[in-house]
Design an enzyme around this catalytic site. Sequence first.
Site, PDB file in Angstrom:
ATOM      1  N   LEU A   1       0.840  -1.201   0.000  1.00  0.00           N
ATOM      2  CA  LEU A   1       0.000   0.000   0.000  1.00  0.00           C
ATOM      3  C   LEU A   1       0.870   1.242   0.000  1.00  0.00           C
ATOM      4  O   LEU A   1       0.528   2.248  -0.646  1.00  0.00           O
ATOM      5  CB  LEU A   1      -0.928   0.001   1.217  1.00  0.00           C
ATOM      6  CG  LEU A   1      -1.837   1.228   1.335  1.00  0.00           C
ATOM      7  CD1 LEU A   1      -2.788   1.299   0.149  1.00  0.00           C
ATOM      8  CD2 LEU A   1      -2.607   1.213   2.641  1.00  0.00           C
ATOM      9  N   TYR A   2       1.989   1.189   0.714  1.00  0.00           N
ATOM     10  CA  TYR A   2       2.900   2.335   0.702  1.00  0.00           C
ATOM     11  C   TYR A   2       3.326   2.661  -0.730  1.00  0.00           C
ATOM     12  O   TYR A   2       3.262   3.816  -1.167  1.00  0.00           O
ATOM     13  CB  TYR A   2       4.124   2.037   1.560  1.00  0.00           C
ATOM     14  CG  TYR A   2       5.223   3.065   1.425  1.00  0.00           C
ATOM     15  CD1 TYR A   2       5.023   4.379   1.822  1.00  0.00           C
ATOM     16  CD2 TYR A   2       6.472   2.722   0.894  1.00  0.00           C
ATOM     17  CE1 TYR A   2       6.024   5.329   1.699  1.00  0.00           C
ATOM     18  CE2 TYR A   2       7.476   3.665   0.769  1.00  0.00           C
ATOM     19  CZ  TYR A   2       7.242   4.957   1.168  1.00  0.00           C
ATOM     20  OH  TYR A   2       8.239   5.905   1.031  1.00  0.00           O
ATOM     21  N   GLY A   3       3.759   1.640  -1.476  1.00  0.00           N
ATOM     22  CA  GLY A   3       4.147   1.864  -2.866  1.00  0.00           C
ATOM     23  C   GLY A   3       2.994   2.396  -3.697  1.00  0.00           C
ATOM     24  O   GLY A   3       3.183   3.257  -4.568  1.00  0.00           O
TER      25      GLY A   3
END
Length: 406
Positions: free
Chosen positions: A216-218
């Site tokens: 999700l960060y990416g």
Amino acid sequence: RPMCCVLGRTGGVALVATLIVAAMLWWHNRVVPEYYSPAPWWLQSELRQLPSAFGPGSRPVVLLTGMAGFIGYHTAVQLHAEGTAVIGIDNFNHYYDPALKAARAAHLRKAAATGGAYLRLFQADACDGEMLKLLLREGRVTHVIHLAAQAGVRYSLKKPLAYVEANVRCFVTLLEAVKDVNKSIPITYASSSSVYGLNTEVPFSEKHRIDRQASLYGATKQSNERIAHVYHHLHGLKLTGLRFFTVYGPLGRPDMAYFSFTQDILSGRAITEFRNPDGTELMRDFTYVSDIVAGIVAASRLAAPLEVFNLGNRKPEPVSRLITLLEAGLGRKANVRQAPISAGDVPMTYADVTHAATLLGYQPQVSLEQGLRHFLRWYASFYDVHLPGSATSFARGGHKGLRNRT
């Protein structure tokens, strides 16, 4: 008897002075809630101290978000050393030990007190659009460097909405503020090597597809790049995204492997080295923070209409080499246990920096061994750790000509 009579005139003045100093110390060190924003009148009074020599058509003024963060702090120090005025904000969240952000803030206050260009750090939330507009207008901002974000791949599995808030909503809020105040202000923002996700082509190039996210960060960082394209297309904003590759160095983040491994080795705790399903090692393109800062400053000055750059070290290293170098620097053996690669992680990061070299003159200078020497020297000083024998020599050794930015 009245206190003034007991103390006398001299004693009364001394008491008042002591109370004023105590109040000032409390104000600087008080604990305020996350996402706090200061009163507009107070911001305006602080910004009125910005000398008239700074602003559009004169010397540059940078609005730097995430200034008490790891990379933000080092960026602020470099800009200040170069004579650029810096207006910084940070929400001082509790993702990791607040003492580190407090230490960075203290260093910045000390730098500001020594003179030079205007340097201020405000505890404020990058999602506060009205506050951002006030800083942009009253601070006569000429450039924006947006580093405020919720970082970390594994943490995004636990707190996904924190990433959507900090990395997407705050980013759009900033773009809206710049659009409303002055569309010509160039914005340089932090993306991440995580946007490459499950890409297997190496080295990673800006020409590669980034539509196979592993975390999700990416995904939030990929969305920043997509949103930047939209705001450039619709409103003509100037936006440059920087894909950082595994940044490390002094005053860093304790959730990063180099930092947490150091803590665990010193305490005798086991460290976990993640491996690929076939047992092969993970590889990381460890990039020292001063090289990253050089790329950030160059990108901000370029002020390209719409760009994306990789900022890495061009040399992926196995995690086992990181552990070996830390063992040598600390004079202790690590208790290493291996585990399968965790969800959201990737086998390798490897930057192709040809594009940055061509347009920014970006040339990473610091090897992993050299960078860890500087990190361990800072760590030993900050945490009062004794590095015995040859380890002391390792930690105090350096790279000739490499500037100590802490």
